[in-house]
Design a protein around this motif. Structure first.
Motif, PDB file in Angstrom:
ATOM      1  N   VAL A 245       0.838  -1.625  -0.002  1.00 50.68           N
ATOM      2  CA  VAL A 245       0.023  -0.723  -0.137  1.00 50.68           C
ATOM      3  C   VAL A 245       0.668   1.288  -0.093  1.00 50.68           C
ATOM      4  O   VAL A 245       1.806   1.211   1.406  1.00 50.68           O
ATOM      5  N   GLU A 246       0.662   1.984  -1.062  1.00 47.47           N
ATOM      6  CA  GLU A 246       1.253   3.323  -1.345  1.00 47.47           C
ATOM      7  C   GLU A 246       0.904   4.733  -0.523  1.00 47.47           C
ATOM      8  O   GLU A 246      -0.430   4.712  -1.378  1.00 47.47           O
ATOM      9  N   HIS A 247       0.879   5.291   0.011  1.00 49.62           N
ATOM     10  CA  HIS A 247       0.368   6.983   0.204  1.00 49.62           C
ATOM     11  C   HIS A 247       1.343   7.704  -0.998  1.00 49.62           C
ATOM     12  O   HIS A 247       1.559   7.955  -0.185  1.00 49.62           O
ATOM     13  N   LEU A 248       0.280   8.509  -1.516  1.00 51.69           N
ATOM     14  CA  LEU A 248       0.874   9.526  -2.292  1.00 51.69           C
ATOM     15  C   LEU A 248       0.723  10.720  -1.310  1.00 51.69           C
ATOM     16  O   LEU A 248       0.478  10.739  -0.932  1.00 51.69           O
ATOM     17  N   ASP A 249       2.891  11.497  -1.880  1.00 55.34           N
ATOM     18  CA  ASP A 249       2.747  12.545  -1.369  1.00 55.34           C
ATOM     19  C   ASP A 249       2.689  12.467   0.714  1.00 55.34           C
ATOM     20  O   ASP A 249       1.971  14.068   1.202  1.00 55.34           O
ATOM     21  N   GLU A 250       3.306  11.420   0.700  1.00 57.12           N
ATOM     22  CA  GLU A 250       3.383  12.244   2.352  1.00 57.12           C
ATOM     23  C   GLU A 250       4.802  11.519   3.057  1.00 57.12           C
ATOM     24  O   GLU A 250       5.936  10.489   1.670  1.00 57.12           O
ATOM     25  N   LYS A 251       5.199  11.814   3.658  1.00 56.09           N
ATOM     26  CA  LYS A 251       6.869  11.596   4.355  1.00 56.09           C
ATOM     27  C   LYS A 251       7.146  10.241   5.229  1.00 56.09           C
ATOM     28  O   LYS A 251       5.287   9.898   6.409  1.00 56.09           O
ATOM     29  N   HIS A 252       8.103   9.669   5.435  1.00 59.07           N
ATOM     30  CA  HIS A 252       8.033   9.002   6.731  1.00 59.07           C
ATOM     31  C   HIS A 252       7.405   8.674   7.741  1.00 59.07           C
ATOM     32  O   HIS A 252       7.332   9.333   8.698  1.00 59.07           O
ATOM     33  N   VAL A 253       6.515   7.991   8.085  1.00 61.86           N
ATOM     34  CA  VAL A 253       5.831   7.584   9.936  1.00 61.86           C
ATOM     35  C   VAL A 253       4.495   8.368   9.382  1.00 61.86           C
ATOM     36  O   VAL A 253       4.583   9.444  10.723  1.00 61.86           O
ATOM     37  N   PHE A 254       4.043   9.748   8.514  1.00 60.15           N
ATOM     38  CA  PHE A 254       3.538  10.394   8.685  1.00 60.15           C
ATOM     39  C   PHE A 254       2.701  10.703   9.498  1.00 60.15           C
ATOM     40  O   PHE A 254       1.161  10.939   9.998  1.00 60.15           O
ATOM     41  N   TYR A 255       1.978   9.172  10.041  1.00 66.24           N
ATOM     42  CA  TYR A 255       0.493   8.082  10.567  1.00 66.24           C
ATOM     43  C   TYR A 255       0.809   8.491  11.972  1.00 66.24           C
ATOM     44  O   TYR A 255      -0.248   9.028  12.727  1.00 66.24           O
ATOM     45  N   LEU A 256       2.096   9.326  12.658  1.00 69.09           N
ATOM     46  CA  LEU A 256       2.219   9.065  13.740  1.00 69.09           C
ATOM     47  C   LEU A 256       2.308  10.752  14.590  1.00 69.09           C
ATOM     48  O   LEU A 256       2.401  11.155  14.914  1.00 69.09           O
ATOM     49  N   ARG A 257       2.615  11.348  13.295  1.00 66.21           N
ATOM     50  CA  ARG A 257       3.004  13.089  13.192  1.00 66.21           C
ATOM     51  C   ARG A 257       2.356  13.935  13.327  1.00 66.21           C
ATOM     52  O   ARG A 257       1.734  14.801  13.822  1.00 66.21           O
ATOM     53  N   ASN A 258       0.991  12.937  11.830  1.00 67.74           N
ATOM     54  CA  ASN A 258      -0.582  13.534  12.527  1.00 67.74           C
ATOM     55  C   ASN A 258      -1.953  12.685  11.862  1.00 67.74           C
ATOM     56  O   ASN A 258      -2.284  12.532  11.113  1.00 67.74           O
ATOM     57  N   PRO A 259      -1.921  12.138  13.410  1.00 70.33           N
ATOM     58  CA  PRO A 259      -2.741  10.580  13.129  1.00 70.33           C
ATOM     59  C   PRO A 259      -4.231  11.030  12.653  1.00 70.33           C
ATOM     60  O   PRO A 259      -5.028   9.884  12.683  1.00 70.33           O
ATOM     61  N   THR A 260      -4.496  12.042  12.926  1.00 73.34           N
ATOM     62  CA  THR A 260      -5.601  12.736  12.105  1.00 73.34           C
ATOM     63  C   THR A 260      -5.650  12.840  10.820  1.00 73.34           C
ATOM     64  O   THR A 260      -7.446  12.712  10.170  1.00 73.34           O
ATOM     65  N   CYS A 261      -4.932  12.791  10.092  1.00 69.20           N
ATOM     66  CA  CYS A 261      -5.487  13.270   8.763  1.00 69.20           C
ATOM     67  C   CYS A 261      -5.771  12.086   7.760  1.00 69.20           C
ATOM     68  O   CYS A 261      -6.113  11.244   8.607  1.00 69.20           O
ATOM     69  N   THR A 262      -6.370  12.278   7.071  1.00 70.69           N
ATOM     70  CA  THR A 262      -7.033  10.787   6.055  1.00 70.69           C
ATOM     71  C   THR A 262      -6.446  10.137   5.912  1.00 70.69           C
ATOM     72  O   THR A 262      -6.471   8.462   5.328  1.00 70.69           O
ATOM     73  N   ASN A 263      -4.883   9.782   5.101  1.00 66.94           N
ATOM     74  CA  ASN A 263      -4.370   8.748   5.010  1.00 66.94           C
ATOM     75  C   ASN A 263      -4.077   8.495   6.152  1.00 66.94           C
ATOM     76  O   ASN A 263      -3.921   7.311   5.741  1.00 66.94           O
TER      77      ASN A 263
END
Length: 316
Positions: free
Chosen positions: A271-289
């Motif tokens: 699964v690839e998330h476009l226009d995202e950086k390393h461990v973005f899910y920890l930095r911005n956990p409420t964003c759509t991706n």
């Protein structure tokens, strides 16, 4: 009077720290802030810290979802390894606590988040050995008489998953390889999830080699897994997340391609998330991706039949 001491000079500089000629290390990030375990009144998830080993010290934070049937309720178990370049961060840091709490609640799973040894206090391979010790500790509950009552009463060791991000994704691979190579009686490793995993071929290679005094060079199988290792992964399914703007993205994609060619008999999805950086899910956990990634992670645990046999690549 002139000083005989030589000026301090930087002799090596890596993404996470620099090394001076007197042996001193300077880390670029301050120590992470840790949070204590607590019972979440909203989700009903409880958490606590346990000591897995005292020599060396290995600990973990355990999360358990709300128990509605104390006598019969069994949950799948997720062993999770945090990231941080093998030298920083913690299972007790708030971003990891929050992520594991969410996974436990929404996947209805027990999560064991491992606090493994970090460089320089405990150089590589401590991270691998500590994580393996944690997995064996989990397996010690297979007969219902292990050291932790939560696992004795509620862990279904026929449904075990391993997950990790960045350095933790690399560690997750080594655990799956050990399970496939030497086995783990009583434990059925269903799946492995790697979020933005570190493998060889990036600027971090030299740092890993510096932190691991006993290494096999750039072709060390722990960072450059050969086909024969990939073919022995002891799980049924693998899910790999990569982020388009992450410098580790090519390493994750290469692992995916090499795993497909290795002869391994399981199912793998990228699964690839476009226009995202390393461990973005920890930095911005409420964003759509980030929400999509977390939901995909949770679905991977909850699904019964897995994805189709042919590999799938998804982009967001």
């Amino acid at each position: 009077m002139a000083s005989n001491s030589s000026p301090k000079e930087i002799i090596k500089e890596f993404p996470f720290f620099r090394v001076y000629n007197d042996g001193r290390l300077e880390f670029f990030r301050p120590p992470c802030v840790k949070v204590p375990p607590f019972d979440d009144p909203i989700s009903g998830v409880r958490s606590k810290d346990v000591v897995i080993s005292s020599q060396p010290t290995v600990s973990a934070r355990i999360f358990i979802p709300k128990v509605t049937n104390p006598d019969k309720q069994k949950f799948p178990l997720v062993l999770y390894m945090h990231g941080g370049g093998f030298c920083t961060f913690s299972a007790f840091a708030k971003p990891y606590h929050d992520f594991c709490n969410t996974v436990s609640s929404q996947a209805n799973a027990i999560v064991v988040s491992v606090e493994y040894g970090l460089f320089p206090d405990r150089p590589i391979p401590a991270c691998y050995e500590d994580s393996w010790a944690a997995l064996k500790w989990v397996a010690s509950h297979v007969s219902g008489n292990g050291p932790d009552p939560w696992l004795n009463h509620h862990a279904d060791l026929g449904r075990v998953f391993i997950g990790g991000d960045s350095a933790g994704g690399n560690i997750a691979h080594t655990l799956a390889l050990r399970v496939g190579s030497i086995g783990l009686p009583g434990v059925n490793l269903v799946g492995v999830t790697m979020i933005h995993p570190f493998f060889g071929g990036t600027e971090d290679d030299e740092m890993w080699l510096y932190m691991c005094a006993s290494n096999g060079g750039p072709q060390d199988p722990r960072i450059k897994p050969p086909a024969e290792d990939l073919a022995r992964l002891g799980c049924e399914r693998v899910l790999i997340f990569v982020a388009e703007r992450d410098y580790l993205c090519p390493a994750g994609k290469n692992y995916y391609e090499e795993l497909k060619k290795s002869g391994w008999k399981g199912r793998v999805e990228l699964v690839e998330h476009l226009d995202e950086k390393h461990v973005f899910y920890l930095r911005n956990p409420t964003c759509t991706n980030a929400l999509e990634l977390t939901n995909k992670f949770i679905s991977f645990i909850k699904q019964n039949n897995g994805s189709p046999r042919n590999s799938i690549e998804s982009k967001y």
